[in-house]
Design an enzyme around this catalytic site. Structure first.
Site, PDB file in Angstrom:
ATOM      1  N   GLY A  17       0.770  -1.247   0.000  1.00 46.79           N
ATOM      2  CA  GLY A  17       0.000   0.000   0.000  1.00 46.79           C
ATOM      3  C   GLY A  17       0.800   1.294   0.000  1.00 46.79           C
ATOM      4  CG  ASP A  39      -6.969   0.660  11.765  1.00 49.02           C
ATOM      5  OD1 ASP A  39      -7.499   1.422  12.582  1.00 49.02           O
ATOM      6  OD2 ASP A  39      -7.572  -0.324  11.284  1.00 49.02           O
ATOM      7  CE  LYS A  46      -9.474   3.479   8.783  1.00 50.63           C
ATOM      8  NZ  LYS A  46      -9.991   2.106   8.612  1.00 50.63           N
ATOM      9  CG  PHE A  54     -12.478  -0.173   4.486  1.00 51.17           C
ATOM     10  CD1 PHE A  54     -11.747  -0.941   5.388  1.00 51.17           C
ATOM     11  CD2 PHE A  54     -12.169  -0.257   3.134  1.00 51.17           C
ATOM     12  CE1 PHE A  54     -10.728  -1.773   4.949  1.00 51.17           C
ATOM     13  CE2 PHE A  54     -11.153  -1.087   2.685  1.00 51.17           C
ATOM     14  CZ  PHE A  54     -10.435  -1.851   3.592  1.00 51.17           C
ATOM     15  NE  ARG A  91      -2.659  -3.369  -3.183  1.00 53.09           N
ATOM     16  CZ  ARG A  91      -2.596  -3.467  -1.855  1.00 53.09           C
ATOM     17  NH1 ARG A  91      -2.454  -2.382  -1.126  1.00 53.09           N
ATOM     18  NH2 ARG A  91      -2.689  -4.637  -1.255  1.00 53.09           N
TER      19      ARG A  91
HETATM   20  P1  IMP Z   1      -2.518  -1.747  11.575  1.00 47.93           P
HETATM   21  O1  IMP Z   1      -1.442  -2.755  11.857  1.00 47.93           O
HETATM   22  O2  IMP Z   1      -3.843  -2.137  12.170  1.00 47.93           O
HETATM   23  O3  IMP Z   1      -2.142  -0.340  11.921  1.00 47.93           O
HETATM   24  O4  IMP Z   1      -2.806  -1.920  10.047  1.00 47.93           O
HETATM   25  C1  IMP Z   1      -2.478  -1.050   9.056  1.00 47.93           C
HETATM   26  C2  IMP Z   1      -2.833  -1.764   7.775  1.00 47.93           C
HETATM   27  O5  IMP Z   1      -4.229  -2.124   7.786  1.00 47.93           O
HETATM   28  C3  IMP Z   1      -2.637  -0.879   6.579  1.00 47.93           C
HETATM   29  O6  IMP Z   1      -1.367  -1.000   6.023  1.00 47.93           O
HETATM   30  C4  IMP Z   1      -3.718  -1.378   5.637  1.00 47.93           C
HETATM   31  O7  IMP Z   1      -3.218  -2.459   4.900  1.00 47.93           O
HETATM   32  C5  IMP Z   1      -4.821  -1.903   6.538  1.00 47.93           C
HETATM   33  N1  IMP Z   1      -5.944  -0.948   6.691  1.00 47.93           N
HETATM   34  C6  IMP Z   1      -6.374  -0.364   7.827  1.00 47.93           C
HETATM   35  N2  IMP Z   1      -7.405   0.456   7.591  1.00 47.93           N
HETATM   36  C7  IMP Z   1      -7.632   0.406   6.260  1.00 47.93           C
HETATM   37  C8  IMP Z   1      -8.583   1.075   5.381  1.00 47.93           C
HETATM   38  O8  IMP Z   1      -9.434   1.884   5.771  1.00 47.93           O
HETATM   39  N3  IMP Z   1      -8.490   0.765   4.065  1.00 47.93           N
HETATM   40  C9  IMP Z   1      -7.573  -0.106   3.555  1.00 47.93           C
HETATM   41  N4  IMP Z   1      -6.676  -0.741   4.334  1.00 47.93           N
HETATM   42  C10 IMP Z   1      -6.702  -0.483   5.683  1.00 47.93           C
END
Ligand code: IMP
Length: 176
Positions: free
Chosen positions: A43, A100, A128, A149, A162
């Site tokens: 991403g 996130d 987020k 999302f 993407r």
């Molecule tokens: P974390 O480890 O929960 O912080 O995850 C981050 C990853 O979750 C990002 O690199 C995305 O791949 C995925 N992710 C979290 N929220 C979204 C979203 O709203 N759209 C798309 N991918 C997301």
């Protein structure tokens, strides 16, 4: 606009402007230092490409692909692709599309610290904050967003979207 997008949050022009601001700040903060930009696949690729144009330093690129797994007593990450170089004594900037829960980045950051990096900071296009369950913050944040999302500019749903040149909210009916 793509038919599955409910609303555009940030246009290509806005993201470019934000990358210019972040690039300027990073250039200022790392004067005289060489920085390795480490993109988390897949991403981060469009954001890394745009942001790096505005960092006026001798940066190098590297990429890492990890998947994380939450066990009963511990959390582990599997490295699907590691970076190609020794990071000891180096200044690292982890580049992410969205922060996130913080699970992925807190584990990756700790791993690079253990490997002896001089510094490990995070630059994320989107944050987020409401979703955070691990104590980690990015030093550089493009935009703070609510708990929706989002897709585009590197962000996917089931590997799609993407390539959209903007960040938008995915219509609920596409994932319900
Ligand atoms: P974390 O480890 O929960 O912080 O995850 C981050 C990853 O979750 C990002 O690199 C995305 O791949 C995925 N992710 C979290 N929220 C979204 C979203 O709203 N759209 C798309 N991918 C997301």
């Amino acid at each position: 606009m793509h038919k599955d997008v409910k609303e555009i949050l940030y246009t290509q022009e806005e993201i470019t402007q934000k990358c210019k601001e972040l690039g300027k700040q990073i250039t200022h903060d790392y004067q005289g230092k060489d920085v390795i930009l480490i993109g988390l696949l897949k991403g981060s690729v469009p954001f890394l490409a745009e942001l790096s144009k505005y960092i006026e330093l001798d940066v190098t690129f590297d990429y890492m692909d990890v998947s994380s797994y939450e066990g009963v007593e511990s959390r582990t990450i599997t490295i699907k692709k590691d970076i190609d170089q020794d990071v000891s004594g180096k200044e690292l900037l982890l580049v992410e599309d969205i922060l996130d829960t913080g699970k992925t980045l807190s584990t990756v950051k700790a791993m690079f610290e253990e490997r002896g990096a001089a510094s490990v900071e995070i630059v994320t296009m989107l944050d987020k904050k409401e979703g955070r369950t691990y104590p980690i913050e990015a030093k550089y944040v493009g935009y703070e967003i609510p708990n929706a999302f989002v897709i585009g500019f590197g962000l996917d749903f089931n590997e799609k979207y993407r390539n959209l040149p903007y960040v938008g909210i995915l219509k609920e009916e596409c994932y319900q």
